[in-house]
Design an enzyme around this catalytic site. Structure first.
Site, mmCIF file in Angstrom:
data_model
loop_
_atom_site.group_PDB
_atom_site.id
_atom_site.type_symbol
_atom_site.label_atom_id
_atom_site.label_comp_id
_atom_site.label_asym_id
_atom_site.label_seq_id
_atom_site.Cartn_x
_atom_site.Cartn_y
_atom_site.Cartn_z
ATOM 1 N N GLU A 62 6.084 -0.168 7.460
ATOM 2 C CA GLU A 62 5.408 -1.292 8.344
ATOM 3 C C GLU A 62 5.362 -2.442 7.220
ATOM 4 O O GLU A 62 4.852 -2.338 6.257
ATOM 5 C CB GLU A 62 4.053 -0.784 8.840
ATOM 6 C CG GLU A 62 4.242 0.144 9.883
ATOM 7 C CD GLU A 62 3.286 0.161 10.992
ATOM 8 O OE1 GLU A 62 3.338 -0.772 11.777
ATOM 9 O OE2 GLU A 62 2.304 1.088 11.283
ATOM 10 N N MET A 112 4.713 5.791 5.329
ATOM 11 C CA MET A 112 3.654 5.499 4.536
ATOM 12 C C MET A 112 3.473 4.180 4.169
ATOM 13 O O MET A 112 2.377 3.478 4.416
ATOM 14 C CB MET A 112 3.557 6.348 3.050
ATOM 15 C CG MET A 112 2.912 5.805 1.812
ATOM 16 S SD MET A 112 3.673 6.029 0.373
ATOM 17 C CE MET A 112 5.311 6.462 0.678
ATOM 18 N N PRO A 113 4.492 3.466 3.358
ATOM 19 C CA PRO A 113 4.095 2.346 2.872
ATOM 20 C C PRO A 113 3.870 1.181 4.111
ATOM 21 O O PRO A 113 4.443 1.057 5.068
ATOM 22 C CB PRO A 113 5.133 1.804 2.369
ATOM 23 C CG PRO A 113 6.420 2.478 2.496
ATOM 24 C CD PRO A 113 6.066 3.835 3.244
ATOM 25 N N VAL A 114 2.870 0.370 3.900
ATOM 26 C CA VAL A 114 2.358 -0.824 4.659
ATOM 27 C C VAL A 114 2.461 -2.043 3.682
ATOM 28 O O VAL A 114 1.938 -2.035 2.532
ATOM 29 C CB VAL A 114 0.948 -0.520 4.923
ATOM 30 C CG1 VAL A 114 0.617 -2.005 5.550
ATOM 31 C CG2 VAL A 114 0.663 0.687 6.366
ATOM 32 N N MET A 123 0.962 -1.168 0.088
ATOM 33 C CA MET A 123 -0.059 -0.017 -0.115
ATOM 34 C C MET A 123 0.774 1.216 0.095
ATOM 35 O O MET A 123 1.609 1.367 0.867
ATOM 36 C CB MET A 123 -1.021 0.135 1.380
ATOM 37 C CG MET A 123 -1.682 -1.268 1.681
ATOM 38 S SD MET A 123 -2.966 -1.885 0.703
ATOM 39 C CE MET A 123 -2.671 -3.770 1.100
#
Lengths: 67, 67, 67, 67, 67, 67
Positions: free
Chosen positions: F39, F1-3, D7
């Site tokens: 994360e 931001m990135p997951v 994401m």
């Protein structure tokens, strides 16, 4: 309509799970969505499977408690 | 820690998005989780891509409004 | 109960979406689950956002059609 | 085997997408997994749909660039 | 291409898992997608982690059997 | 931001988990994203819950080892 997936560390108490489910549902009923339409799915993830800042949470956040 | 994925129908107003993000975050801060640790990700799904009872929501729930 | 997330390439026809939603729901009704309990969510992913074998599907599988 | 869902904020350049897909795949090939078995799916999320610390990233992290 | 994530209650029998995997795959082969391209991932969720109508399924749907 | 959500077969060694978390994070730090923002969540899926080509991986890929 809404489906909510919640990723948390393994070890949430049953009381905490209830509060997450109730609280997330209420966010939508407050917007006029009927409670019957809301599904909340809790995914419990072991801390060694959760990476923060390139490290396992089981190491980096060893002392942080799960609610 | 918590990551929350929320699937809703496309067309949520910006005000509704803010309320979902604030409300979901507060569920966790009420449990003692710091707000900085909470990420909420809204996935907007067109009604024709959402199946309920074997039918597209765009047909079965044509008259239901998105908040 | 069941929530089904289906990731497909962007560009599925409406007829194909209907068939996916009907078919996935029938898998569960055949197991005795009521249709009202089944939610199917289609996520359409652009081919350049889908990696196969380390490459974008838009390059590696350029000639493959979306149903 | 592995399926990777990533994401990110909407607006990743095509070059950045390629690097994410290649890099994630290499993590697994370095562990002995064949590249053909790795699927990487990028979900681009508008910043107003991403909540951090109870606020939309479009407001709280207005000045942060997407790679 | 397609990746299917299926969330069900914990306790599905092995026979039911097989039928879900076969059935979901057939939905795509019927659309002309090769079976080798279809991945189906079953996530088994304990009933106390599944919220319906603001309550845990373990309470609200106590008497409902998992197939 | 990135997951990043990574779905793998159950049974990854702790060393392999560390390498996945480090490697995925490095993909983003190489793009200029701060490590603190990344994360990575590993979902371990039993092979009988993973369908490939319409069959359970526990049968079809019985002899394939998990890293």
């Amino acid at each position: 309509m809404p489906v909510v997936h919640v990723m948390v560390w393994k070890g949430f108490s049953n009381a905490a799970k209830k509060r997450v489910i109730e609280g997330m549902t209420r966010v939508f009923t407050d917007l006029g969505v009927p409670a019957e339409a809301v599904e909340v799915i809790l995914h419990e993830i072991p801390k060694e499977n959760w990476g923060v800042c390139g490290e396992q949470a089981s190491e980096r956040l060893k002392q942080v408690q799960t609610p």
